[in-house]
Design an enzyme around this catalytic site. Structure first.
Site, short mmCIF file in Angstrom:
data_model
loop_
_atom_site.label_atom_id
_atom_site.label_comp_id
_atom_site.label_asym_id
_atom_site.label_seq_id
_atom_site.Cartn_x
_atom_site.Cartn_y
_atom_site.Cartn_z
N LYS A 1 0.93 -1.03 0.05
CA LYS A 1 0.03 -0.06 -0.05
C LYS A 1 1.10 1.11 -0.06
CE LYS A 1 -4.15 1.80 0.72
NZ LYS A 1 -4.77 1.86 2.23
N GLU B 1 -7.38 1.35 -7.58
CA GLU B 1 -8.16 2.07 -6.76
C GLU B 1 -8.86 3.27 -7.72
OE1 GLU B 1 -6.95 3.26 -2.81
OE2 GLU B 1 -7.37 5.33 -3.60
N ASN C 1 -12.35 3.53 -3.53
CA ASN C 1 -12.14 4.52 -2.32
C ASN C 1 -13.12 5.06 -1.74
OD1 ASN C 1 -10.70 5.18 -0.03
ND2 ASN C 1 -8.93 6.03 -1.23
N SER D 1 -11.84 1.95 3.19
CA SER D 1 -11.92 2.99 3.81
C SER D 1 -13.13 3.06 4.54
CB SER D 1 -11.56 4.35 3.20
OG SER D 1 -10.15 4.12 2.81
#
Length: 244
Positions: free
Chosen positions: A102, A151, A171, A202
């Site tokens: 990440k 993403e 995201n 998230s």
């Protein structure tokens, strides 16, 4: 043990780490009843330190022992308090689950870094890359044997899904304002290709949210702060999964 025996023993250990790195993040999520990607995240640019004393040789393994489908480890040092060595430490502690590297990957050199430290997959962020840059990095990652979680955050970025990444991430956090809303996943899910393995990232703090997102077509759920703020992140994950 003589020198040659020590060398062979070391090689066997290195091979076990190499085999662990080859674990498929995509397949792990497809096979998992929970799909939780537990994240080792010590710091946030918007909230400061979450767990400054968090150890990469303890927490990732605790995640594995408490039922995580896969792991995500922050390696950005300046803003997230991460480091490439955290993936190495996790592997040496006994982690065999797929690990997502990440970071904000913008150059091929970072793909080699991810491979070298023991990651199974890398994150590519549409907001950081032109579509051509993303295509180039995705192809290079595949050449190196790394999977790609691509993403996206809004409708404009959904065209990146045409590049056929291994996993499509939505995201829920706006990387400019850091405002977070899980509604973003529900809104964009139906606009992604039906065959895509979808990951919601998230803002997930409730087991019911995971159930609802799975019903909306998601197979992966990246959760970090919810667990990292707990004194024992692995136990927090275990309790979360028990409610699923």
């Amino acid at each position: 043990m003589d020198i040659l025996q020590r060398i062979i023993a070391t090689k066997l250990e290195e091979l076990s780490l190499l085999k662990a790195r080859k674990a498929s993040l995509r397949q792990a999520l497809l096979d998992s009843p929970t799909g939780i990607i537990a994240e080792f995240k010590r710091r946030s640019p918007s909230k400061g330190w979450i767990k400054e004393e968090g150890r990469a040789d303890i927490i990732p393994l605790a995640y594995q022992q408490n039922g995580a489908a896969a792991l995500s480890i922050l390696t950005d040092e300046h803003y997230f308090g991460g480091h490439d060595d955290f993936i190495r430490m996790a592997r040496k502690s006994g982690v065999t689950l797929p690990i997502l590297y990440k970071n904000f990957v913008i150059d091929e050199a970072q793909l080699y870094a991810a491979l070298h430290c023991g990651a199974s997959a890398v994150l590519l962020i549409a907001a950081c890359l032109s579509k051509q840059q993303c295509k180039t990095l995705l192809h290079k990652a595949h050449e190196l044997g790394l999977e790609v979680l691509l993403e996206m955050h809004d409708e404009r970025e959904l065209e990146y899904a045409e590049l056929q990444p291994d996993l499509c991430g939505i995201n829920n956090r706006n990387l400019g304002s850091f405002v977070t809303s899980v509604e973003n996943s529900y809104r964009l899910a139906e606009l992604l290709p039906k065959e895509a393995v979808k990951v919601s990232e998230s803002g997930i703090s409730n087991p019911q949210t995971v159930k609802d997102l799975r019903a909306a077509g998601f197979r992966g759920f990246l959760i970090g702060e919810t667990f990292m703020r707990h004194p024992e992140p692995g136990q927090a994950l275990g309790a979360f999964i028990a409610q699923l």
